[in-house]
Design an enzyme around this catalytic site. Structure first.
Site, PDB file in Angstrom:
ATOM      1  N   TRP A 111      -3.149  -2.268  -1.571  1.00 29.73           N
ATOM      2  CA  TRP A 111      -2.818  -3.563  -2.157  1.00 29.73           C
ATOM      3  C   TRP A 111      -3.254  -4.567  -1.090  1.00 29.73           C
ATOM      4  CZ3 TRP A 111       0.610  -7.679  -0.985  1.00 29.73           C
ATOM      5  CH2 TRP A 111       0.910  -8.522  -2.050  1.00 29.73           C
ATOM      6  N   LYS A 115       5.005  -2.595  -6.271  1.00 31.70           N
ATOM      7  CA  LYS A 115       6.395  -2.225  -6.558  1.00 31.70           C
ATOM      8  C   LYS A 115       7.320  -2.586  -5.398  1.00 31.70           C
ATOM      9  CE  LYS A 115       9.559  -0.205  -9.064  1.00 31.70           C
ATOM     10  NZ  LYS A 115      10.050  -1.043 -10.171  1.00 31.70           N
ATOM     11  N   ARG A 119       2.354   1.413  -5.926  1.00 30.93           N
ATOM     12  CA  ARG A 119       2.530   0.569  -4.741  1.00 30.93           C
ATOM     13  C   ARG A 119       1.307  -0.307  -4.457  1.00 30.93           C
ATOM     14  NH1 ARG A 119       6.506   1.781  -1.190  1.00 30.93           N
ATOM     15  NH2 ARG A 119       5.256   0.845   0.448  1.00 30.93           N
ATOM     16  N   GLU A 174      15.095 -13.434 -16.669  1.00 23.31           N
ATOM     17  CA  GLU A 174      14.556 -12.078 -16.564  1.00 23.31           C
ATOM     18  C   GLU A 174      13.565 -11.800 -17.696  1.00 23.31           C
ATOM     19  OE1 GLU A 174      14.322  -9.972 -14.383  1.00 23.31           O
ATOM     20  OE2 GLU A 174      13.982  -8.054 -15.351  1.00 23.31           O
ATOM     21  N   CYS A 226       0.832  -1.203   0.000  1.00 25.09           N
ATOM     22  CA  CYS A 226       0.000   0.000   0.000  1.00 25.09           C
ATOM     23  C   CYS A 226       0.870   1.258   0.000  1.00 25.09           C
ATOM     24  CB  CYS A 226      -0.857   0.029   1.256  1.00 25.09           C
ATOM     25  SG  CYS A 226      -1.787  -1.475   1.474  1.00 25.09           S
ATOM     26  N   ASN A 238       0.117   0.686   6.059  1.00 26.39           N
ATOM     27  CA  ASN A 238       0.786  -0.180   5.089  1.00 26.39           C
ATOM     28  C   ASN A 238       1.534  -1.239   5.889  1.00 26.39           C
ATOM     29  OD1 ASN A 238       2.370  -1.262   3.011  1.00 26.39           O
ATOM     30  ND2 ASN A 238       3.910   0.343   3.197  1.00 26.39           N
ATOM     31  N   GLY A 239       1.289  -2.518   5.570  1.00 25.16           N
ATOM     32  CA  GLY A 239       1.988  -3.580   6.306  1.00 25.16           C
ATOM     33  C   GLY A 239       0.986  -4.575   6.853  1.00 25.16           C
ATOM     34  N   GLU A 276       4.879 -11.179 -15.962  1.00 24.38           N
ATOM     35  CA  GLU A 276       4.308 -10.231 -14.997  1.00 24.38           C
ATOM     36  C   GLU A 276       3.479  -9.131 -15.648  1.00 24.38           C
ATOM     37  OE1 GLU A 276       7.153  -8.160 -12.536  1.00 24.38           O
ATOM     38  OE2 GLU A 276       8.518  -7.924 -14.204  1.00 24.38           O
ATOM     39  N   LYS A 306       9.672 -10.803 -17.116  1.00 24.46           N
ATOM     40  CA  LYS A 306       9.057  -9.584 -17.667  1.00 24.46           C
ATOM     41  C   LYS A 306       7.773  -9.940 -18.403  1.00 24.46           C
ATOM     42  CE  LYS A 306      10.566  -7.202 -15.824  1.00 24.46           C
ATOM     43  NZ  LYS A 306      11.621  -7.106 -14.862  1.00 24.46           N
ATOM     44  N   HIS A 335      16.744 -32.262 -19.950  1.00 26.23           N
ATOM     45  CA  HIS A 335      16.446 -33.031 -18.735  1.00 26.23           C
ATOM     46  C   HIS A 335      14.988 -32.873 -18.298  1.00 26.23           C
ATOM     47  CE1 HIS A 335      20.667 -33.985 -18.351  1.00 26.23           C
ATOM     48  NE2 HIS A 335      20.959 -32.711 -18.520  1.00 26.23           N
TER      49      HIS A 335
END
Ligand code: F6R
Length: 592
Positions: free
Chosen positions: A74, A587, A27, A465, A2, A100-101, A472, A469, A488
């Site tokens: 969030w 983020k 965020r 990476e 948040c 936030n948390g 997401e 990208k 394998h």
């Protein structure tokens, strides 16, 4: 996670809070709200959806309050609905609070509150804090907060206002970020610096265990025992433009294109003749790198460089795994924690526990004054400027610039290697100048459901990476794999419907990866390759071939990652997705 903001001064708070919230939307973005203090009353408005929904709701309302708090959410505890959105109030309209948390013991607190006759209306952990403050209030908001803090378990930042104390905000930091902004006759609070840039560059990043008591005329910082602390402010170097889109459709695209400049800025800081590390890497018996997500991928590349140029063993761990592992770690170890935000809970706590056991902690961080930078023995900054797009791009290549500079810092060939490194920004520019061609390639694959990304040696983390990208921001399933491992297991996935992105610059494993491409083709897979310009082998083997300029073997990741960032971007944008704020992501991840 948040985002929280607060303002007290002479201006109309609602405008400032909304602008700051929009800058914090990266965020969290499932709901938002504000609480404004006016005429001894608290006015609250909250809406589900993006901040524009809140703006629509507030539009045309006569709101003259000059003090208020705001929140963009969030969700962690409780679904996405107006009732669970912040600010939360005590039910009597005496207090409003944004948080936030996570309050880990909120269930016990809730039971206790209900037993005291409190009407608990939401499914959130946050509501507990505001009721506790209300119950403990005896005429002074700061004192009530001080009484409540020992009851809370978890990691949090919150800001609270009271209808009985106009022009006052109390903010607390314990595990989640909170920054005080200093103005003339006005002061601010925010989770992150970019929210404050339109208003002030003078900030005090709070440390865990600190409380800010804010009025228009001053800011006092206390510890959790109520002792006054003396804190210096810092002046942020980031400018406002760096936190705006500057004509680009998305922050992510702008940030991709900023890379040549910010990588050059970052390199500058570490390559001067007299730049010396405050310690010798050779004195350590081992290096352990801890990081998450994209920063973890940078760490994987750093491992190759450090082992090659320093010659000591390097382990790279996901921070969330290292934290609870039995990995022997302690004196003689150097722990390198890599984090754009410097606030990621997994990274911080894994690094701190290693430090407690005697390891030296070096961090590579983008945000000045962030928790990790303060907790480390040494910090090397990336000079990427604020990264607003949720998907990390420019901070990744800047992390690479720091890691490479670090790895070569005491190497006999340093001068020569630096000369190679200095060529990188221009070569990155060349890759980006071909963005239109990369877009054409990307759009051929926008309807696919699965993609495989392969690479070997330094290109293996780049493949990881690239896959991250794509998944997401486009929500297309993508898997990164070491090309040699394909046989394998993952090879079973390959048929005529599977596009395989192969990162194949001409390096020490080039011949090997060509064989891996043949294995893909033998099973009718579709190859999209990234390789050096003029590489006829790759061209022949690939359905689509993306060329990058030739560069020294060690430096290929700086270039090979760029087409993969653009590939993901163009697909996500074509699909009409919210590139800068992909679903479910935040983020800065300040929960474990
Ligand atoms: C991916 C991404 C995340 C972050 C991860 C770590 O694009 O942005 O995977 O890399 O959450 O964040 P920091 O670097 O802030 O510790």
């Amino acid at each position: 996670m948040c985002g929280i903001v607060g303002y007290t001064g002479k201006r109309r708070a609602v405008f400032i809070l909304l602008e700051a919230l929009e800058r914090l939307e990266y965020r969290g973005y499932d709901s938002s709200g504000v609480a404004l203090l006016e005429g001894g009353q608290i006015f609250v408005d909250k809406k589900v959806g993006k901040i524009r929904e809140l703006i629509k709701s507030l539009w045309g309302k006569e709101l003259n309050a000059t003090t208020g708090i705001g929140h963009t959410r969030w969700a962690t505890h409780g679904g996405v609905c107006e009732l669970n959105a912040h600010p939360h109030t005590d039910g009597e309209g005496r207090f409003a609070l944004v948080h936030n948390g996570i309050i880990e013991n909120y269930r016990e607190l809730k039971e206790y509150l209900i037993s005291r006759g409190v009407k608990y209306v939401s499914e959130t952990d946050t509501e507990a804090i505001v009721h506790l403050i209300s119950l403990n209030y005896e005429g002074d908001l700061l004192k009530a907060v001080l009484k409540v803090l020992p009851m809370l378990k978890g990691a949090y930042a919150f800001a609270v206002i009271s209808s009985m104390e106009p022009n006052r905000i109390v903010g607390v930091r314990y595990g989640s970020p909170l920054v005080v902004g200093l103005g003339e006759g006005e002061n601010f609070l925010a989770s992150d610096i970019p929210a404050l840039l339109p208003f002030t560059k003078k900030v005090i990043p709070l440390e865990d265990g600190e409380i800010a008591d804010i009025t228009p005329d001053g800011v006092s910082i206390y510890d959790f025992e109520g002792n006054l602390k003396v804190k210096e402010s810092i002046t942020v170097q980031w400018d406002l433009l760096s936190a705006e889109k500057g004509g680009f459709k998305h922050f992510m695209l702008k940030e991709i294109f900023e890379q040549p400049r910010v990588v050059a800025d970052t390199i500058k800081g570490y390559i001067s003749r007299d730049y010396e590390l405050p310690f010798s890497l050779k004195d350590f018996r081992r290096i352990v790198i801890t990081a998450c997500g994209t920063s973890y991928h940078a760490g994987l590349i750093g491992k190759y460089w450090l082992e090659r140029f320093v010659g000591i063993p390097v382990e790279v761990s996901y921070a969330s795994e290292l934290r609870y592992s039995d990995t022997p770690i302690g004196e003689g170890d150097l722990v390198i924690a890599i984090s754009q935000s410097g606030e990621t809970a997994d990274t911080r706590f894994s690094a701190l526990s290693a430090k407690e056991k005697g390891a030296v902690l070096l961090s590579i961080v983008n945000v000045m004054g962030s928790a990790l930078s303060r907790e480390s023995d040494y910090t090397l900054y990336t000079h990427a400027g604020p990264e607003i797009g949720v998907a990390a791009t420019k901070t990744f290549t800047c992390q690479l610039a720091v890691l490479f500079s670090l790895a070569i810092s005491a190497h006999p060939e340093r001068e020569n290697l630096i000369n190679q490194l200095l060529k990188v920004p221009n070569l990155m520019e060349e890759v980006l100048s071909k963005a239109e061609g990369i877009k054409e390639v990307a759009l051929n694959y926008s309807q696919r459901k699965n993609l495989l990304y392969l690479g070997r040696y330094l290109s293996y983390p780049v493949a990881l990476e690239g896959a991250l990208k794509l998944k997401e921001i486009s929500y297309i399933h993508a898997e990164g794999y070491p090309a040699g491992e394909m046989k394998h297991g993952p090879i079973a996935l390959i048929d005529q419907h599977m596009p395989v992105v192969v990162v194949a610059p001409r390096d020490r494993v080039y011949e090997k990866i060509l064989s891996n491409i043949e294995e893909v083709l033998a099973r009718k897979g579709i190859v999209i390759s990234v390789g050096f310009e003029g590489d006829e082998n790759l061209k022949k083997l690939s359905k689509d071939f993306i060329e990058i300029p030739q560069v020294a073997e060690e430096l290929t990741p700086f270039l090979t990652v760029l087409p993969l960032q653009l590939f993901a971007y163009y697909i996500a944008d074509y699909l009409g997705l919210d590139v800068d704020q992909p679903r479910n992501l935040a983020k800065t991840v300040t929960v474990e």
